[in-house]
Design an enzyme around this catalytic site. Structure first.
Site, PDB file in Angstrom:
ATOM      1  N   TRP A 348      28.178 -54.958 -50.387  1.00 18.23           N
ATOM      2  CA  TRP A 348      29.129 -56.502 -49.874  1.00 18.23           C
ATOM      3  C   TRP A 348      28.418 -56.910 -48.599  1.00 18.23           C
ATOM      4  O   TRP A 348      28.623 -58.133 -48.701  1.00 18.23           O
ATOM      5  CB  TRP A 348      30.273 -55.740 -49.530  1.00 18.23           C
ATOM      6  CG  TRP A 348      31.297 -56.595 -48.965  1.00 18.23           C
ATOM      7  CD1 TRP A 348      32.228 -57.405 -49.565  1.00 18.23           C
ATOM      8  CD2 TRP A 348      31.674 -57.115 -47.792  1.00 18.23           C
ATOM      9  NE1 TRP A 348      32.837 -58.396 -48.901  1.00 18.23           N
ATOM     10  CE2 TRP A 348      32.624 -58.037 -47.724  1.00 18.23           C
ATOM     11  CE3 TRP A 348      31.125 -56.479 -46.586  1.00 18.23           C
ATOM     12  CZ2 TRP A 348      33.077 -58.749 -46.471  1.00 18.23           C
ATOM     13  CZ3 TRP A 348      31.443 -57.199 -45.171  1.00 18.23           C
ATOM     14  CH2 TRP A 348      32.385 -58.050 -45.362  1.00 18.23           C
ATOM     15  N   HIS A 349      27.868 -56.068 -47.767  1.00 22.45           N
ATOM     16  CA  HIS A 349      27.212 -56.803 -46.529  1.00 22.45           C
ATOM     17  C   HIS A 349      26.076 -57.620 -46.670  1.00 22.45           C
ATOM     18  O   HIS A 349      25.854 -58.708 -46.004  1.00 22.45           O
ATOM     19  CB  HIS A 349      26.902 -55.678 -45.654  1.00 22.45           C
ATOM     20  CG  HIS A 349      28.104 -55.246 -44.671  1.00 22.45           C
ATOM     21  ND1 HIS A 349      28.997 -54.169 -45.347  1.00 22.45           N
ATOM     22  CD2 HIS A 349      28.685 -55.610 -43.572  1.00 22.45           C
ATOM     23  CE1 HIS A 349      29.799 -53.950 -44.223  1.00 22.45           C
ATOM     24  NE2 HIS A 349      29.859 -54.835 -43.280  1.00 22.45           N
ATOM     25  N   GLY A 350      25.255 -57.250 -47.793  1.00 20.29           N
ATOM     26  CA  GLY A 350      24.364 -58.188 -48.232  1.00 20.29           C
ATOM     27  C   GLY A 350      23.367 -57.724 -49.307  1.00 20.29           C
ATOM     28  O   GLY A 350      23.593 -56.549 -49.590  1.00 20.29           O
TER      29      GLY A 350
END
Length: 501
Positions: A348-350
């Protein structure tokens, strides 16, 4: 004598209008920028003039929120409208259907639209790059712009349709109310992720800002500005970025200090944004839940995730971990669910292997923590005390510090290089030289960590003191902080770290 084609004041006004109306990717609108502070004063004046006309007030705030997002992401503000409209309609349809199968299909449609948009803009190049060797050795990344905050508003909108399906909330009957909820500008681009059940009941309530809400809002805005624009930006620009960009040019000690610096930077940056978002919302008469609670004081990784980015960790728990089965299908399945949840949380963060590795490290640590508590027969919510807590806090802090190395670096090789340099070329004798050369950075790192580890009771006392002061004193504090920000800020705007997520 030089002549100008336009009068001087006309040139100035043209520049002001361009600044206000044209999206500049190099200067996105952020809370700590001068243009936002100026606009917010004008916004607040109109907002409170509309105090008694709720529909007009909601429409005005929604339009301003779309403008705010335009100034952050340009043309891609239309994605916000797509997500809002689709989930509003789907939510209404879910509530009307009596068929469980049809309701599940509608939830799946909401997931497909929201996560489909997120996947296209955030992960296309990542997965295409992984699969490209199957058909070509010369993959060129697609030119895909990542809209600011897309992960936040898609998750927030998804929680609405899922909660309707779970019959925890009723669907809104007015599209404007839902558009207001999804787009509300204080939390739009970097959270906190506000649940519909917490926010929707506040939308149509009479606008009331009590003296305590006002003083708490001012306190949070001031503390957020201090953390973001003074501590985070300064140590980032003047030390942390330099080392992370070229770790081989610095000693192991400097690499280690840069990692400690980034550990403080990301906390001050993100919690500073959250403080300002919560503070601005309070000034407008809305309450957001706390998003950070001194996370580096945690004595276990489980406790860390109860204190760090609380709105995301609770979202992952309620909508992913529990949906996978949570702890209802045995211990082994629980540990696996924790690891899967954190792996997806990392993704989700990247779109990067490093983010997945970061999530995996935390997932394994959470599983081991649960296993330890089971073996020691500790009750749910157990918190250690005394010396045991002290040792646990040191171990947990340094595990989190280590994991940030992978989170911050763009490649695994760079992270490995930093850790290797620390082990093989430490050079502790240069510490005094470093502290002298980077005196401002060293001082702010010490101040930042001291403030973080102060007892919560002192922070609460300071907040209560602020509540007892008059508005003139509070205005003076804001002016002083803004003056300090102007003195230490770099010439370039430093976007919030979580804008990229």
């Amino acid at each position: 004598m030089t002549t100008f084609p336009y009068p001087w004041d006309e040139i100035v006004w043209q520049k002001v209008i361009e600044k206000l109306t044209i999206y500049d990717p190099a200067e996105p609108m952020i809370f700590s920028s001068g243009i936002f502070l100026f606009l917010f004063l004008a916004f607040a004046l109109i907002y409170f003039c509309l105090q008694k006309t709720s529909t007009l007030r909601l429409l005005f705030v929604t339009l301003f929120s779309y403008y705010f997002y335009y100034k952050s992401s340009g043309f891609y503000f239309f994605l916000l409208a797509v997500v809002t409209t689709s989930d509003y309609i789907i939510g209404r349809l879910i509530a009307k259907t009596e068929s469980k199968t049809k309701a599940k299909t509608l939830v799946a449609l909401s997931l497909l639209i929201d996560l489909g948009l997120l996947a296209y803009f955030k992960y296309t190049n990542f997965f295409a790059g992984m699969l490209a060797p199957l058909w070509t050795n010369n993959f060129q990344p697609y030119d895909i712009f990542l809209p600011v905050g897309i992960s936040f508003f898609t998750f927030q909108s998804l929680s609405y349709t899922i909660d309707i399906y779970r019959k925890r909330i009723e669907p809104l009957k007015n599209l404007l109310d839902y558009a207001f909820y999804v787009s509300f500008f204080p939390q739009l681009v970097a959270g906190p992720i506000v649940r519909a059940a917490d926010f929707i009941p506040q939308i149509r309530k009479p606008l009331v800002v009590t003296p305590r809400m006002f003083s708490d809002g001012v306190f949070l805005i001031v503390s957020g500005l201090f953390k973001k624009a003074i501590i985070s930006d300064y140590i980032s620009v003047n030390f942390v970025e330099r080392v992370f960009d070229q770790p081989q040019m610095y000693s192991g000690l400097e690499n280690l200090l840069a990692i400690y610096g980034y550990t403080l930077q990301i906390y001050c940056d993100f919690s500073g944004y959250s403080d300002m978002a919560i503070g601005i919302a309070l000034l407008l008469g809305f309450r957001f839940p706390k998003n950070f609670d001194s996370p580096y004081k945690s004595s276990s990784v489980t406790e860390f995730w109860r204190r760090w980015h609380i709105s995301l960790s609770s979202w992952l728990r309620d909508y992913l971990y529990i949906s996978l089965g949570g702890n209802r299908k045995g211990k082994i399945r629980q540990y696996l669910n924790l690891i899967i949840t954190m792996l997806l949380g990392g993704l989700w963060h990247g779109a990067s292997v490093n983010f997945i590795l970061w999530g995996g490290l935390h997932g394994v640590a959470l599983a081991l923590d649960k296993m330890k508590n089971t073996l020691l027969h500790r009750p749910k919510g157990y918190r250690s005390k005394g010396f045991t807590r002290f040792i646990g806090a040191i171990i947990t802090f340094h595990f989190v510090v280590l994991s940030w190395v992978f989170f911050r670096n763009a490649s695994f090789e760079n992270a490995q290089l930093m850790l290797t340099t620390i082990v093989t070329n430490f050079q502790p004798q240069i510490f005094l030289q470093w502290a002298t050369s980077y005196s401002g950075v060293a001082a702010l790192m010490v101040i930042g960590y001291i403030l973080h580890f102060l007892p919560s009771s002192l922070t609460d006392s300071l907040q209560r003191f602020m509540a007892r002061t008059d508005i003139i004193f509070q205005a003076l504090i804001i002016i002083i902080i803004i003056f300090i920000v102007i003195q230490v800020k770099s010439s370039d705007i430093q976007p919030f770290i979580y804008f990229q997520f």
